[in-house]
Design an enzyme around this catalytic site. Structure first.
Site, PDB file in Angstrom:
ATOM      1  N   ARG A  59     -93.267   0.014   3.592  1.00 32.00           N
ATOM      2  CA  ARG A  59     -92.750   1.397   3.507  1.00 32.00           C
ATOM      3  C   ARG A  59     -92.728   2.035   4.893  1.00 32.00           C
ATOM      4  O   ARG A  59     -92.034   3.007   5.153  1.00 32.00           O
ATOM      5  CB  ARG A  59     -93.576   2.235   2.510  1.00 32.00           C
ATOM      6  CG  ARG A  59     -93.086   3.678   2.400  1.00 32.00           C
ATOM      7  CD  ARG A  59     -93.468   4.359   1.085  1.00 32.00           C
ATOM      8  NE  ARG A  59     -94.815   4.086   0.648  1.00 32.00           N
ATOM      9  CZ  ARG A  59     -95.908   4.639   1.175  1.00 32.00           C
ATOM     10  NH1 ARG A  59     -95.811   5.499   2.159  1.00 32.00           N
ATOM     11  NH2 ARG A  59     -97.098   4.331   0.694  1.00 32.00           N
ATOM     12  N   ASP A 184     -72.589  14.372   7.665  1.00 35.59           N
ATOM     13  CA  ASP A 184     -72.461  13.273   6.716  1.00 35.59           C
ATOM     14  C   ASP A 184     -71.177  12.531   7.079  1.00 35.59           C
ATOM     15  O   ASP A 184     -70.074  13.030   6.864  1.00 35.59           O
ATOM     16  CB  ASP A 184     -72.412  13.836   5.283  1.00 35.59           C
ATOM     17  CG  ASP A 184     -72.348  12.726   4.236  1.00 35.59           C
ATOM     18  OD1 ASP A 184     -71.841  11.632   4.562  1.00 35.59           O
ATOM     19  OD2 ASP A 184     -72.785  12.966   3.100  1.00 35.59           O
TER      20      ASP A 184
HETATM   21  N1  PLP Z   1     -72.620  11.666   0.835  1.00 34.65           N
HETATM   22  C1  PLP Z   1     -71.374  11.444   0.391  1.00 34.65           C
HETATM   23  C2  PLP Z   1     -70.197  11.993   1.143  1.00 34.65           C
HETATM   24  C3  PLP Z   1     -71.167  10.705  -0.782  1.00 34.65           C
HETATM   25  O1  PLP Z   1     -69.908  10.491  -1.216  1.00 34.65           O
HETATM   26  C4  PLP Z   1     -72.305  10.221  -1.488  1.00 34.65           C
HETATM   27  C5  PLP Z   1     -72.134   9.449  -2.739  1.00 34.65           C
HETATM   28  O2  PLP Z   1     -71.070   9.356  -3.291  1.00 34.65           O
HETATM   29  C6  PLP Z   1     -73.566  10.490  -0.995  1.00 34.65           C
HETATM   30  C7  PLP Z   1     -73.702  11.196   0.177  1.00 34.65           C
HETATM   31  C8  PLP Z   1     -74.796   9.986  -1.716  1.00 34.65           C
HETATM   32  O3  PLP Z   1     -74.966   8.630  -1.485  1.00 34.65           O
HETATM   33  P1  PLP Z   1     -75.699   7.615  -2.519  1.00 34.65           P
HETATM   34  O4  PLP Z   1     -74.857   7.555  -3.737  1.00 34.65           O
HETATM   35  O5  PLP Z   1     -75.736   6.342  -1.735  1.00 34.65           O
HETATM   36  O6  PLP Z   1     -77.048   8.166  -2.786  1.00 34.65           O
END
Ligand code: PLP
Length: 394
Positions: A59, A184
């Site tokens: 971890r 993101d």
């Molecule tokens: N960020 C975006 C833009 C996503 O499209 C998603 C999932 O679809 C996530 C984060 C979350 O990712 P995860 O499904 O791998 O937890």
């Protein structure tokens, strides 16, 4: 031999791994172990005290995972990386690390449904308030900043509306106030967009998507300054515990090797499908970053290499027409991931973004007629033939 900085296409294959250290194994070995033995009690003490480097417990770190973390840090041009069990584990570890009760977040007006859910939970539990903004101008952003603003969180392209946010502009305002910008980068991957190079501070991914690329792993990644990554690894990652398994890290390392090749093809296919969709009489609007008529085309030109593999579009009519289209498809799968070899289609209003209240969804542009298409690696002519026959039945 002095090594020059590797190009992206080389780094995805080699960065962070030296086969000489692993008995010549070409493929990164999977260290499928939960713990590591110490030769002496004193060595264990020194490792726990941080006086001597080395593995303790998976971890807190694992050699296979380490290769992935170094590789993705290099691809995003960051100092260090950290891998997680899912994109949401990465998002939550970062947001919880950067905030405390009563803080304030500024977020792009449009984002993945579960990230919206997390922000709602943080408001309800810790009174951490979020303002959503289109971040169109520096003035708009400055007007939202408060003394307690501790994060600016941006998704671009935004899931699922495909709107874009000018990352350099946001980073410049954030610098004036010393507020970290988190991006993101799931929809672009580091091949198409590198937010750290544009002045942003932290980049994260649902690695489930383009980085994995084969629809067989759920994972998340974060890249940023070493001091920030160390802090997350020793707090919200260690103590909440959303770590990736060594096997999943290996799947991502394998996926990464073909990322540029796959994305070139995703982009080529998406361009062709956009051209066809725009000409079709049953389609009301098509949203794709690299379309010259797209509202955010000028931002795309500034910060993305190409438009990516995701298209969203609105059919003429209502929700029932959108659902009918999905139901008429042949090999195109109704599914809520993206970035896979298979073309996937979904209805955000009732699936990925259903948890966002109706009014907020409307403000974000997530209408009932909006459909999200993740264009796969199949022959584009077959993808279009399937879509076209389904459109004919509306
Ligand atoms: N960020 C975006 C833009 C996503 O499209 C998603 C999932 O679809 C996530 C984060 C979350 O990712 P995860 O499904 O791998 O937890």
């Amino acid at each position: 031999m002095i090594q020059k900085q590797k190009r992206f296409e080389t780094a995805v294959i080699h960065e962070g791994y030296d086969s000489k250290e692993m008995l010549g194994s070409l493929s990164t070995p999977i260290f499928q172990t939960s713990t590591y033995s110490f030769e002496t009690a004193e060595l264990g003490e020194r490792r726990f005290a941080g006086e001597e480097s080395g593995y303790i417990y998976s971890r807190l770190g694992n050699p296979t995972v380490r290769v992935l973390e170094e590789r993705v840090a290099s691809l995003e041009k960051g100092e260090a990386g950290l891998a997680f069990a899912s994109g949401m584990a990465a998002v939550s570890a970062v947001l919880i690390a950067l905030t405390k009760a009563n803080d304030h977040i500024i977020c792009s007006s449009g984002l993945y449904g579960c990230t919206f859910g997390l922000l709602t939970m943080m408001r309800e539990k810790y009174n951490i308030m979020t303002d959503f903004s289109e971040m169109k101008s520096k003035e708009e952003l400055r007007s939202l900043i408060r003394p307690e603003t501790t994060v600016i969180y941006v998704e671009t392209p935004i899931n699922p509306t495909m709107r874009l946010i000018d990352l350099k502009q946001v980073a410049e305002v954030a610098k004036e106030y010393g507020i970290p910008v988190v991006v993101d980068n799931t929809f672009s991957s580091p091949y198409l967009q590198q937010p750290l190079e544009l002045g942003c501070d932290i980049v994260l991914h649902s690695a489930t998507k383009y980085i994995g690329g084969h629809g067989d792993v759920i994972a998340g990644l974060v890249v940023g300054k070493k001091s920030f990554i160390d802090m997350v690894s020793q707090t919200t990652q260690k103590d909440i515990g959303g770590v990736i398994s060594p096997f999943d890290a290996w799947l991502l390392l394998r996926g990464l090797k073909t990322l540029p090749v796959r994305l070139d093809r995703h982009c080529d296919n998406a361009q062709k499908i956009v051209e066809q969709l725009k000409m079709h009489r049953k389609i009301a609007n098509v949203y794709y970053p690299e379309d010259e008529e797209n509202r955010d085309f000028s931002i795309m030109k500034k910060q993305m290499k190409r438009g990516g593999g995701i298209i969203s579009f609105e059919v003429k009519g209502d929700k029932s027409q959108a659902q009918l289209l999905l139901n008429q498809l042949g090999f195109i799968k109704i599914a809520v991931s993206l970035g896979d070899a298979e073309t996937l289609i979904e209805h955000p209003a009732t699936m990925t973004h259903a948890s966002i209240p109706y009014e907020v969804r409307q403000q974000m542009g997530i209408t009932d007629q909006l459909i999200r298409l993740s264009v796969g690696l199949e022959a584009w002519e077959d993808i279009w033939a399937d879509l076209e026959q389904a459109l004919e039945q509306l």
